[in-house]
Design an enzyme around this catalytic site. Structure first.
Site, mmCIF file in Angstrom:
data_model
loop_
_atom_site.group_PDB
_atom_site.id
_atom_site.type_symbol
_atom_site.label_atom_id
_atom_site.label_comp_id
_atom_site.label_asym_id
_atom_site.label_seq_id
_atom_site.Cartn_x
_atom_site.Cartn_y
_atom_site.Cartn_z
ATOM 1 N N CYS A 9 0.817 -1.204 0.000
ATOM 2 C CA CYS A 9 0.000 0.000 0.000
ATOM 3 C C CYS A 9 0.853 1.258 0.000
ATOM 4 O O CYS A 9 0.332 2.353 -0.124
ATOM 5 C CB CYS A 9 -0.942 0.018 1.213
ATOM 6 N N CYS A 79 -18.006 6.024 4.434
ATOM 7 C CA CYS A 79 -19.398 6.215 4.035
ATOM 8 C C CYS A 79 -19.673 7.678 3.675
ATOM 9 O O CYS A 79 -20.539 7.967 2.847
ATOM 10 C CB CYS A 79 -20.350 5.749 5.134
ATOM 11 N N HIS A 382 -23.156 7.260 10.711
ATOM 12 C CA HIS A 382 -23.079 6.643 9.384
ATOM 13 C C HIS A 382 -23.813 7.519 8.376
ATOM 14 O O HIS A 382 -24.831 8.142 8.690
ATOM 15 C CB HIS A 382 -23.715 5.248 9.436
#
Length: 431
Positions: A9, A79, A382
């Protein structure tokens, strides 16, 4: 194994050994990645060839219906990003513009078609937010997969927006503003060797009369989301009036204090707060308090004054942000009040500076998307989104996409609302 993951990564960069062991590991991982990418490309090609057989199916009123919507995988509290991306993907004119841009050409020679690793030493010039945003939008609504992973886009976000590095929850409105601002700046500088003016000319629907310049020349961002406010300040001592025009991409609206204790649409203690109440609070005449004294050029000192906003120019897409998060002494609290909003026919004419110069249909807006925050605080909870596509409403909850109805949408506690300017041929129902 932990170190290998770090190299994959590229989250950390370390000095190589004399024998070049780090580089060998990196090359090995590159080969593995390219092999996997090639296999994945063949698999996706087969899926596309059999798209009619692989389309997602939903039960709607007892019958089986194909749905082409694609979810976005959560990469770790992302999200906030997914909800904004899904909302923007359902603003047709904005989305189509990016999807029609030319793709960045693949590398030539032996590395053609392969993924390449970006390292910190390469700098920010090797990433393109416009390109990754384009690829993400192209991946949505194709129907070839249930969910798409926006990891390449998120990598670019980390590169050019340091505020969003890490995996903690972020504010969706703040992300939207950073995203639009950076898309605007990159388009101003040209993209993939194509000048900014040439890119704008590709979309003939963006006429010069609809452009609103923010930080320089106009782009598709300002042409679609850009509006102009008139800020009018009056000195209460001498009566001097000051006017200033400010461009905007969205309007942030306070929820009036008298409604802040009302949490549910079905509560009986008084009237329901409406979007009109929030807009009226934004545009009503306001007396500035002692901490916001106006520097009067005639009195030559700070004086008490009044302030009023007018909308001088409405955008093609009106983005309304309800200010649900407020700082107290040490905490940022959420205003969980339900705000009633219309699905169609939002009439903005009464908030215009010169309403008489507007046509009968030019001030009407229909809802395209809603971002909702679930939970009690900005650093937790969320985000999901509702959006309409080809006459049907969908609920986007990260990788899960479900069909929904208007009754469910209007009950949502909206955080960000995207309204699209109604075309003249539409109906005449108003808020």
């Amino acid at each position: 194994m932990e170190n290998i993951e770090g190299y994959r990564c590229d989250d950390f960069v370390v000095n190589d050994t004399k024998l070049g062991l780090v580089q060998k590991v990196r090359e090995h991982l590159q080969n593995l990645e390219n092999s996997a990418f090639t296999a994945d490309r063949h698999r996706k090609r087969k899926l596309l060839e059999n798209s009619t057989l692989n389309s997602k199916l939903l039960k709607v009123n007892g019958s089986t219906t194909a749905i082409c919507a694609t979810g976005l995988r959560n990469l770790g509290n992302t999200c906030f990003m997914n909800a904004i991306l899904q909302s923007l993907s359902n603003i047709e004119q904005f989305c189509c513009y990016f999807k029609e841009l030319p793709a960045v050409e693949l590398r030539n020679g032996k590395t053609a078609g392969r993924r390449t690793y970006h390292t910190r030493s390469q700098g920010d010039n090797n990433v393109s937010l416009v390109e990754e945003f384009r690829k993400t939008l192209c991946a949505l609504w194709q129907g070839s997969q249930t969910a798409f992973s926006p990891e390449s886009l998120f990598y670019v976000v980390w590169k050019i927006m340091p505020n969003f590095r890490g995996y903690q929850q972020q504010d969706a409105h703040e992300f939207m503003r950073y995203l639009l601002d950076h898309l605007h700046l990159e388009l101003q500088g040209g993209f993939n060797g194509v000048s900014r003016s040439a890119i704008l000319q590709e979309n003939s629907t963006l006429s010069a009369s609809n452009k609103c310049c923010i930080n320089g020349a106009s782009t598709v961002v300002t042409a679609i989301f850009g509006g102009i406010l008139q800020n009018e300040v009056n000195c209460l001592i001498c009566g001097t009036e000051s006017r200033k025009f400010d461009p905007f991409l969205d309007l942030s609206l306070d929820i009036p204090s008298q409604f802040r204790s009302k949490r549910s649409k079905n509560q009986e203690n008084g009237p329901v707060c409406s979007l009109r109440d929030c807009l009226r609070s934004f545009t009503d005449l306001e007396e500035l308090d002692e901490t916001e004294l106006y520097m009067c050029h005639k009195c030559k000192k700070k004086q008490k004054s009044t302030k009023k906003f007018w909308i001088q120019k409405l955008p093609k897409v009106l983005c309304l942000h309800l200010k649900r998060f407020h700082w107290t002494a040490y905490l940022r609290n959420k205003v969980d009040t339900y705000v009633e909003f219309p699905l169609r026919g939002l009439d903005m004419k009464c908030y215009l500076l010169e309403p008489e110069n507007s046509g009968p249909e030019s001030c009407l807006y229909d809802l395209a998307a809603v971002v909702v925050h679930h939970g009690s605080g900005v650093g937790s909870g969320h985000y999901t989104a509702y959006a309409t596509h080809e006459g049907r409403w969908f609920h986007f909850n990260d990788s899960t996409v479900t069909l929904t109805d208007e009754e469910t949408v209007v009950k949502a506690k909206a955080y960000i609302l995207f309204y699209v300017e109604r075309q003249a041929k539409a109906g005449s129902d108003k808020l």
